[in-house]
Scaffold this active site. Sequence first.
Site, PDB file in Angstrom:
ATOM      1  N   ASP A 128      34.488  53.655  52.024  1.00 43.12           N
ATOM      2  CA  ASP A 128      34.271  52.327  51.504  1.00 43.12           C
ATOM      3  C   ASP A 128      33.125  52.711  50.113  1.00 43.12           C
ATOM      4  O   ASP A 128      32.245  53.658  50.038  1.00 43.12           O
ATOM      5  CB  ASP A 128      33.608  51.569  52.219  1.00 43.12           C
ATOM      6  CG  ASP A 128      34.435  50.979  53.091  1.00 43.12           C
ATOM      7  OD1 ASP A 128      35.534  50.899  52.883  1.00 43.12           O
ATOM      8  OD2 ASP A 128      33.951  50.317  54.144  1.00 43.12           O
ATOM      9  N   ALA A 129      33.193  51.837  49.383  1.00 44.80           N
ATOM     10  CA  ALA A 129      32.527  51.891  47.844  1.00 44.80           C
ATOM     11  C   ALA A 129      30.927  52.146  48.174  1.00 44.80           C
ATOM     12  O   ALA A 129      30.092  52.907  47.648  1.00 44.80           O
ATOM     13  CB  ALA A 129      32.940  50.887  47.016  1.00 44.80           C
ATOM     14  N   HIS A 164      32.474  47.143  44.039  1.00 47.31           N
ATOM     15  CA  HIS A 164      33.710  47.687  43.609  1.00 47.31           C
ATOM     16  C   HIS A 164      33.511  49.211  42.926  1.00 47.31           C
ATOM     17  O   HIS A 164      32.247  49.675  42.626  1.00 47.31           O
ATOM     18  CB  HIS A 164      34.105  46.879  42.159  1.00 47.31           C
ATOM     19  CG  HIS A 164      35.190  47.230  41.618  1.00 47.31           C
ATOM     20  ND1 HIS A 164      36.724  47.004  42.535  1.00 47.31           N
ATOM     21  CD2 HIS A 164      35.856  47.612  40.463  1.00 47.31           C
ATOM     22  CE1 HIS A 164      37.496  47.483  41.564  1.00 47.31           C
ATOM     23  NE2 HIS A 164      37.209  47.799  40.399  1.00 47.31           N
ATOM     24  N   HIS A 217      41.306  51.594  37.741  1.00 45.72           N
ATOM     25  CA  HIS A 217      41.102  51.175  39.084  1.00 45.72           C
ATOM     26  C   HIS A 217      42.043  50.108  39.738  1.00 45.72           C
ATOM     27  O   HIS A 217      43.047  49.972  39.159  1.00 45.72           O
ATOM     28  CB  HIS A 217      39.640  50.504  39.114  1.00 45.72           C
ATOM     29  CG  HIS A 217      39.936  49.200  38.216  1.00 45.72           C
ATOM     30  ND1 HIS A 217      38.972  48.082  38.298  1.00 45.72           N
ATOM     31  CD2 HIS A 217      40.667  48.720  36.951  1.00 45.72           C
ATOM     32  CE1 HIS A 217      39.237  47.100  37.540  1.00 45.72           C
ATOM     33  NE2 HIS A 217      40.382  47.211  36.744  1.00 45.72           N
ATOM     34  N   TYR A 222      36.006  55.353  61.068  1.00 43.50           N
ATOM     35  CA  TYR A 222      36.194  53.857  60.640  1.00 43.50           C
ATOM     36  C   TYR A 222      36.627  53.305  61.881  1.00 43.50           C
ATOM     37  O   TYR A 222      37.661  53.538  62.799  1.00 43.50           O
ATOM     38  CB  TYR A 222      36.993  53.694  59.695  1.00 43.50           C
ATOM     39  CG  TYR A 222      36.753  52.492  58.774  1.00 43.50           C
ATOM     40  CD1 TYR A 222      36.076  52.903  57.431  1.00 43.50           C
ATOM     41  CD2 TYR A 222      36.956  51.349  58.978  1.00 43.50           C
ATOM     42  CE1 TYR A 222      35.638  51.953  56.665  1.00 43.50           C
ATOM     43  CE2 TYR A 222      36.662  50.542  58.155  1.00 43.50           C
ATOM     44  CZ  TYR A 222      35.753  50.554  56.897  1.00 43.50           C
ATOM     45  OH  TYR A 222      35.454  49.665  56.167  1.00 43.50           O
ATOM     46  N   ASP A 231      43.150  49.296  48.265  1.00 46.29           N
ATOM     47  CA  ASP A 231      42.238  48.686  47.319  1.00 46.29           C
ATOM     48  C   ASP A 231      41.405  49.688  46.857  1.00 46.29           C
ATOM     49  O   ASP A 231      41.490  50.644  46.796  1.00 46.29           O
ATOM     50  CB  ASP A 231      41.384  47.910  48.653  1.00 46.29           C
ATOM     51  CG  ASP A 231      40.553  48.826  49.762  1.00 46.29           C
ATOM     52  OD1 ASP A 231      40.709  50.067  49.252  1.00 46.29           O
ATOM     53  OD2 ASP A 231      40.267  48.305  50.924  1.00 46.29           O
ATOM     54  N   CYS A 232      40.058  48.977  46.238  1.00 44.30           N
ATOM     55  CA  CYS A 232      39.473  50.241  45.182  1.00 44.30           C
ATOM     56  C   CYS A 232      39.137  51.360  45.734  1.00 44.30           C
ATOM     57  O   CYS A 232      39.199  52.266  45.074  1.00 44.30           O
ATOM     58  CB  CYS A 232      38.176  49.135  44.427  1.00 44.30           C
ATOM     59  SG  CYS A 232      37.172  48.680  45.511  1.00 44.30           S
ATOM     60  N   SER A 233      38.513  51.228  46.859  1.00 50.16           N
ATOM     61  CA  SER A 233      37.686  52.510  47.574  1.00 50.16           C
ATOM     62  C   SER A 233      39.019  53.133  48.164  1.00 50.16           C
ATOM     63  O   SER A 233      38.682  54.578  48.224  1.00 50.16           O
ATOM     64  CB  SER A 233      36.818  52.057  48.619  1.00 50.16           C
ATOM     65  OG  SER A 233      37.178  51.318  49.709  1.00 50.16           O
TER      66      SER A 233
END
Length: 295
Positions: A218-219, A253, A265, A91, A199-201
């Site tokens: 990441d998602a 998401h 989540h 990343y 965050d979600c991911s």
Amino acid sequence: MKEHAIAVSVANLWTDPDAARPVDSPITTKPADPSRWVQKLSHTAKLELHENNLLQSQVLFGTTVKEEDEKDGWVKVVVPSQSTPKHIHGYPGWILAHQLAAPLPKSKQMVEVAAKHAVLILEGTAGSMELSFMTRLPFLGEDVAFYTVMTPIGRGRISKSESRILTARSASGGELIAAAESFIGLDYLWGGMSSWGYDCSGFAHNMHLAGGYTIPRDASAQVLSGKPVASAKAEPGDLLFFAHEQGKGRVHHVGFYHGDGKLLHAPKTGRKIEILDMTDTVYETELCAVRRYWS
């Protein structure tokens, strides 16, 4: 590439050197104060992290990063432990140079923070610092109550009640859910990769890491790997992915299937990690894929 180690409890991976704002001062200092930072941020300031493309991700204390460039006290890095299609080596983003230190020695044994937070007691000083869940540091020794570890700022000790020796493991779906449930009520944070906010991911990534699985950051990349599972055959611990245009557009998401039509989540800015019944919600119409990383 020259290597560095993160020398603060958690470092923000900024989009560019101009992204950090005055309100972000608690997270840009050394030592950083992520708890004060998230408490200080207004709802608008949190939204700007996403809407103004300020924050890419976060990196935990001791993690190795690789330098690509430097500019005016900032270092452009990639994070090998966070895989992404954005860069072949990990990343990408910018970290303040004073939040970096020499890389840690390679070690056959690592100590991993297993509690939401752990206190690192620094040897030879009266100092201490708070560490996030999933922080990993080289093992040096142990006594009845503590592990001794090497850190980017010297030797330290972590209570065995808050940490464990990292071992090979392959958690079940139920064990992934148990880890994720312990963070119910934690505020969502765009770019978040620590127990001060996910965050979600980032939430999906770190809960899998706790279970012995390394998945993309990441998602949009997580949905491209793992074992495809029919939605009717989803089991607790599987990842559910959601896309715009009623499930036909871009994936935006991800969350865990909790069982009985429920989603566990990190929803969005202004909300907390939760369990939600998807019936008659936008999540029911936007569900586009199920992936299983656990075995």
